[in-house]
Write an enzyme that holds these catalytic residues in place. Structure first.
Site, PDB file in Angstrom:
ATOM      1  N   ASP A  10      28.617  45.790  47.863  1.00 34.46           N
ATOM      2  CA  ASP A  10      28.470  46.183  46.466  1.00 34.46           C
ATOM      3  C   ASP A  10      27.968  45.046  45.585  1.00 34.46           C
ATOM      4  O   ASP A  10      27.906  43.889  46.014  1.00 34.46           O
ATOM      5  CB  ASP A  10      29.801  46.738  45.931  1.00 34.46           C
ATOM      6  CG  ASP A  10      31.016  45.906  46.346  1.00 34.46           C
ATOM      7  OD1 ASP A  10      30.832  44.738  46.717  1.00 34.46           O
ATOM      8  OD2 ASP A  10      32.135  46.445  46.298  1.00 34.46           O
ATOM      9  N   ASN A  48      44.457  50.177  43.976  1.00 37.69           N
ATOM     10  CA  ASN A  48      44.454  51.642  43.844  1.00 37.69           C
ATOM     11  C   ASN A  48      43.822  52.329  45.061  1.00 37.69           C
ATOM     12  O   ASN A  48      43.550  53.517  45.037  1.00 37.69           O
ATOM     13  CB  ASN A  48      43.710  52.053  42.563  1.00 37.69           C
ATOM     14  CG  ASN A  48      42.240  51.644  42.586  1.00 37.69           C
ATOM     15  OD1 ASN A  48      41.762  51.061  43.561  1.00 37.69           O
ATOM     16  ND2 ASN A  48      41.510  51.944  41.530  1.00 37.69           N
ATOM     17  N   HIS A 107      40.868  51.592  46.436  1.00 32.27           N
ATOM     18  CA  HIS A 107      39.402  51.629  46.527  1.00 32.27           C
ATOM     19  C   HIS A 107      38.906  50.744  47.663  1.00 32.27           C
ATOM     20  O   HIS A 107      39.528  49.737  48.003  1.00 32.27           O
ATOM     21  CB  HIS A 107      38.725  51.311  45.189  1.00 32.27           C
ATOM     22  CG  HIS A 107      38.707  49.875  44.772  1.00 32.27           C
ATOM     23  ND1 HIS A 107      39.356  49.402  43.654  1.00 32.27           N
ATOM     24  CD2 HIS A 107      38.078  48.795  45.300  1.00 32.27           C
ATOM     25  CE1 HIS A 107      39.139  48.112  43.524  1.00 32.27           C
ATOM     26  NE2 HIS A 107      38.371  47.717  44.518  1.00 32.27           N
ATOM     27  N   GLU A 153      35.932  54.278  44.022  1.00 32.42           N
ATOM     28  CA  GLU A 153      37.181  54.404  43.284  1.00 32.42           C
ATOM     29  C   GLU A 153      37.808  55.784  43.532  1.00 32.42           C
ATOM     30  O   GLU A 153      37.097  56.733  43.872  1.00 32.42           O
ATOM     31  CB  GLU A 153      36.880  54.262  41.783  1.00 32.42           C
ATOM     32  CG  GLU A 153      36.320  52.900  41.385  1.00 32.42           C
ATOM     33  CD  GLU A 153      37.419  51.859  41.172  1.00 32.42           C
ATOM     34  OE1 GLU A 153      38.502  51.982  41.786  1.00 32.42           O
ATOM     35  OE2 GLU A 153      37.166  50.918  40.388  1.00 32.42           O
TER      36      GLU A 153
HETATM   37  C1  GLP Z   1      36.695  44.422  44.488  1.00 33.61           C
HETATM   38  C2  GLP Z   1      35.557  44.640  45.499  1.00 33.61           C
HETATM   39  C3  GLP Z   1      36.081  45.183  46.788  1.00 33.61           C
HETATM   40  C4  GLP Z   1      37.302  44.375  47.193  1.00 33.61           C
HETATM   41  C5  GLP Z   1      38.421  44.683  46.252  1.00 33.61           C
HETATM   42  C6  GLP Z   1      39.682  43.865  46.485  1.00 33.61           C
HETATM   43  O1  GLP Z   1      36.606  45.233  43.367  1.00 33.61           O
HETATM   44  N1  GLP Z   1      34.494  45.464  45.040  1.00 33.61           N
HETATM   45  O2  GLP Z   1      35.052  45.124  47.780  1.00 33.61           O
HETATM   46  O3  GLP Z   1      37.690  44.716  48.488  1.00 33.61           O
HETATM   47  O4  GLP Z   1      38.032  44.607  44.909  1.00 33.61           O
HETATM   48  O5  GLP Z   1      39.523  42.568  46.037  1.00 33.61           O
HETATM   49  P1  GLP Z   1      40.477  41.360  46.361  1.00 33.61           P
HETATM   50  O6  GLP Z   1      40.208  40.973  47.755  1.00 33.61           O
HETATM   51  O7  GLP Z   1      40.070  40.295  45.392  1.00 33.61           O
HETATM   52  O8  GLP Z   1      41.872  41.837  46.146  1.00 33.61           O
END
Ligand code: GLP
Length: 244
Positions: free
Chosen positions: A67, A136, A138, A143
């Site tokens: 992304d 959440n 995702h 989402e």
């Molecule tokens: C972000 C990214 C995801 C990631 C998630 C968790 O929004 N787009 O690809 O897996 O949140 O992030 P973190 O590893 O910082 O908890």
């Protein structure tokens, strides 16, 4: 779903890097799907170490990132382009043209998204996809919603994700409200998937996922229960509510 519980973040990072190394050694031209966020940073550090100390060779590896924020140029310090360069690409022998991070400034964005999926398919699909998970549920920027889009697409970010990701920005107002993300279909086509979760704030969503009882679009990660080759790698904190 295979579950591996490591003692701490360090263990999780080492284990994940080991698996990636094995995959690259098995198939030097591996097609690797990569994630951003804080969770994979330690894995990338381990991979850099393996490159420097054990000559782990990325010269034939191709990567596709999940992304990117819309509206941030690839040079913006908070873009996932810069994240990938600083946390991995600049420190290993990967060919720049073999790395792909969605372009959040693409002109014809719909066409761009279609071509992103086509690019993956033309190379034979993703061999190994690394995923993080949002609090959440995702994955990438898919989402919770009534419907989940299959292909790479533009999406709005939820309040919860904007809040969680504001820690990387100077203020919450600076967090983009939209992003390009690979869809659930693009992710599910990967031959093998590793989902990483670290820390107490992921324990609740991991508990739901590991029940392996149902799949729901309101926790997008539960869609992974339909995939034949998923490994979930956790540290003890993320696993703490599992088996409660
Ligand atoms: C972000 C990214 C995801 C990631 C998630 C968790 O929004 N787009 O690809 O897996 O949140 O992030 P973190 O590893 O910082 O908890």
């Amino acid at each position: 779903m295979k579950i591996i519980i490591e003692k701490d973040y360090d263990g999780l990072s080492k284990k994940t890097a080991e698996i990636i190394k094995e995959e690259i050694n098995r198939k030097p031209n591996l097609i690797l799907g990569l994630a951003t966020g804080s969770t994979p940073v330690g894995t990338y550090e381990e991979l850099i170490k393996m490159h420097k100390e054990e000559n782990l060779d990325f010269s034939k590896v191709t990567t596709f990132n999940l992304d990117e924020y819309i509206g941030l140029s690839p040079e913006h310090p908070n873009s996932y382009h810069i994240y990938m360069e600083e946390n991995l690409f600049n420190h290993i022998n990967i060919e720049k043209e073999n790395t792909h991070v969605p372009n959040g400034e693409a002109e014809d964005i719909e066409e761009y998204c279609k071509n992103y999926d086509k690019g993956i398919e033309e190379l034979g699909g993703i061999d190994l996809q690394i995923l993080g998970i949002g609090e959440n549920g995702h994955i990438a920027f898919n989402e919770p919603a009534e419907e989940l889009t299959l292909g790479t697409h533009v999406t709005g970010l939820t309040e919860s994700t904007i809040n969680a990701n504001s820690r990387f920005f100077d203020s919450i107002e600076e967090v983009p409200k939209t992003a390009i993300t690979m869809g659930l279909g693009s992710i599910m086509k990967a031959k093998k998937i590793i989902l990483l979760a670290s820390g107490k704030n992921k324990a609740q969503v991991i508990k739901e996922l590991l029940k392996e009882e149902y799949t729901t679009t309101s926790i997008p990660a539960t869609m992974l229960l339909l995939h034949p080759d998923v490994t979930v790698i956790l540290d003890e904190e993320a696993a703490s509510k599992h088996n409660e």
